[in-house]
Design an enzyme around this catalytic site. Structure first.
Site, PDB file in Angstrom:
ATOM      1  N   PRO A 298     -16.175  -4.800   2.032  1.00  0.00           N
ATOM      2  CA  PRO A 298     -17.578  -5.176   2.243  1.00  0.00           C
ATOM      3  C   PRO A 298     -18.547  -4.172   1.623  1.00  0.00           C
ATOM      4  O   PRO A 298     -19.715  -4.494   1.406  1.00  0.00           O
ATOM      5  CB  PRO A 298     -17.707  -5.194   3.769  1.00  0.00           C
ATOM      6  N   LEU A 299     -18.036  -2.975   1.326  1.00  0.00           N
ATOM      7  CA  LEU A 299     -18.890  -1.933   0.730  1.00  0.00           C
ATOM      8  C   LEU A 299     -18.695  -1.834  -0.782  1.00  0.00           C
ATOM      9  O   LEU A 299     -19.138  -0.863  -1.403  1.00  0.00           O
ATOM     10  CB  LEU A 299     -18.590  -0.571   1.373  1.00  0.00           C
TER      11      LEU A 299
ATOM     12  N   TYR B  74       0.845  -1.199   0.000  1.00  0.00           N
ATOM     13  CA  TYR B  74       0.000   0.000   0.000  1.00  0.00           C
ATOM     14  C   TYR B  74       0.878   1.246   0.000  1.00  0.00           C
ATOM     15  O   TYR B  74       1.597   1.521   0.962  1.00  0.00           O
ATOM     16  CB  TYR B  74      -0.922   0.023   1.217  1.00  0.00           C
TER      17      TYR B  74
ATOM     18  N   HIS C 289       0.120 -11.853   0.700  1.00  0.00           N
ATOM     19  CA  HIS C 289      -0.878 -10.968   0.102  1.00  0.00           C
ATOM     20  C   HIS C 289      -1.570 -11.612  -1.091  1.00  0.00           C
ATOM     21  O   HIS C 289      -2.768 -11.426  -1.309  1.00  0.00           O
ATOM     22  CB  HIS C 289      -0.206  -9.657  -0.313  1.00  0.00           C
TER      23      HIS C 289
ATOM     24  N   GLY D  67     -17.102   1.274  -1.916  1.00  0.00           N
ATOM     25  CA  GLY D  67     -17.939   2.470  -1.821  1.00  0.00           C
ATOM     26  C   GLY D  67     -19.167   2.447  -2.697  1.00  0.00           C
ATOM     27  O   GLY D  67     -20.121   3.188  -2.462  1.00  0.00           O
ATOM     28  N   PHE D  68     -19.199   1.574  -3.709  1.00  0.00           N
ATOM     29  CA  PHE D  68     -20.323   1.549  -4.635  1.00  0.00           C
ATOM     30  C   PHE D  68     -21.596   1.077  -3.942  1.00  0.00           C
ATOM     31  O   PHE D  68     -22.675   1.648  -4.128  1.00  0.00           O
ATOM     32  CB  PHE D  68     -19.996   0.639  -5.823  1.00  0.00           C
TER      33      PHE D  68
ATOM     34  N   GLY E 144     -23.484   3.532  -1.943  1.00  0.00           N
ATOM     35  CA  GLY E 144     -24.111   4.640  -2.663  1.00  0.00           C
ATOM     36  C   GLY E 144     -23.254   5.890  -2.709  1.00  0.00           C
ATOM     37  O   GLY E 144     -23.766   6.987  -2.948  1.00  0.00           O
TER      38      GLY E 144
END
Length: 357
Positions: free
Chosen positions: A235-236, A88, A155, A239-240, A243
């Site tokens: 899990p999101l 990262y 990884h 971000g999509f 919403g």
């Protein structure tokens, strides 16, 4: 009881007593949150951890002041599991996270990863050779400013190196006290089973969300059987599913999500139906879309924990509300039906090529 427990490496002890423990929780009710085991223990973590990848770039604009405040607020709220990686931001993420969390280090569970880097042309390079794993561990310890890593992952899985050799190197690091637990990221069920014959793998980390269901093809069940914690990242849906945006064009220049197939115009328009359903369910529960998406992940198994990415205190407060949310069977069925028709791969082509399947 496991019918055929994995063989332990000779001389490999079980991890000793925990040197960490969450402070009193101000934002997560202990009764609602419920701690979940990390591997075979003795460590336990809260079901909602902190994915650190986006803190210092990668997703949108970098804001170190807000990132630092968010990390500190997370500790104050009781979050004890923090996940970063050597890849990262070329190690800058580990340096940032390590410096901010240093005063609270002894009571936190910090995970990082090795074995993945970028080639000059932007492609992904996977290297799980034992010497690389050992060198990477030393470098991560230095960047994090700590003398031990709680959970150290491969990884990605290197098909050119037998997993037994790579896992053997992780076992050496456990014996040396440099890492406490070993994990695999984005591994197949077969790879997990082979690794568990060398040492007890504590965690498997893979993408898992309402619209990314690959772990249900065997890995999740194997984790339950082998007493391995499953750590869900994204899990999101980056971000999509929360919403936060409707297509890649709404993302800032330089945001790596612009390259993701599911966010391109046609796919995004198709996938918007799932996002709308999540929003409708959330509205009916007096919750947010992010909370519904996280609650869905946590409902799948008591062996599952999740590490949503958070760049702001606002997102932190929103995500913590998922610990109290419970979805009904009808709501789950509705989401499952729409998720079966998702359009687009979950990673860009370069990253899809290096998945262990």
């Amino acid at each position: 009881m496991i019918p055929h427990p994995p063989r332990r490496v000779a001389g490999l002890p079980r991890p000793g007593p925990m040197r960490y423990g969450a402070p009193p929780m101000s934002s997560i009710s202990s009764a609602a949150a419920g701690r979940r085991p990390m591997g075979r223990g003795p460590a336990t973590v809260l079901p909602i951890g902190f994915g650190c990848m986006g803190l210092v770039g990668w997703y949108g604009r970098r804001d170190d002041v807000e990132a630092r405040a968010t990390l500190l607020a997370a500790v104050e709220a009781g979050i004890d599991h923090y996940d970063t990686a050597a890849s990262y931001q070329l190690g800058e993420n580990e340096k940032f996270v390590g410096a901010v969390l240093a005063p609270m280090r002894s009571r936190l569970f910090i995970a990082t990863k090795c074995g993945l880097s970028r080639s000059p042309d932007g492609g992904a390079l996977v290297d799980n050779r034992p010497e690389t794993i050992r060198q990477s561990c030393e470098a991560s310890l230095a960047r994090l400013g700590t003398d031990y890593i709680d959970l150290f992952y491969l990884h990605r899985i290197d098909p050119t190196v037998p997993i037994e050799e790579s896992t053997g190197a992780l076992a050496e690091l456990v014996r040396a006290g440099k890492i406490r637990y070993a994990g695999l990221s984005e591994c197949s069920e077969a790879t997990l089973r082979r690794a568990c014959k060398v040492l007890p793998i504590a965690a498997v980390q893979s993408e898992y969300s309402i619209w990314s269901r690959d772990p249900e093809q065997g890995v999740l069940a194997a984790c339950e059987e082998l007493e391995v914690t499953f750590v869900s990242y994204s899990p999101l849906g980056r971000g999509f599913l929360a919403g936060n945006f409707r297509r890649s064009g709404e993302l800032p220049e330089g945001d790596h999500r612009r390259s993701h197939p599911r966010f391109q115009e046609d796919a995004a328009a198709h996938n918007a139906r799932l996002v709308e359903a999540i929003g409708q369910i959330a509205a009916g529960m007096g919750a947010t879309s992010a909370q519904v998406a996280i609650a869905w992940v946590l409902s799948r198994s008591p062996r599952v924990v999740t590490i949503p990415g958070m760049k702001s205190r606002q997102h932190l407060a929103d995500n913590l509300g998922a610990a109290q949310l419970r979805l009904t069977a009808a709501q789950l069925e509705r989401l499952d039906a729409l998720a079966a028709e998702v359009s687009g791969e979950r990673h860009p082509p370069a990253m899809m090529k290096i998945l262990d399947r």
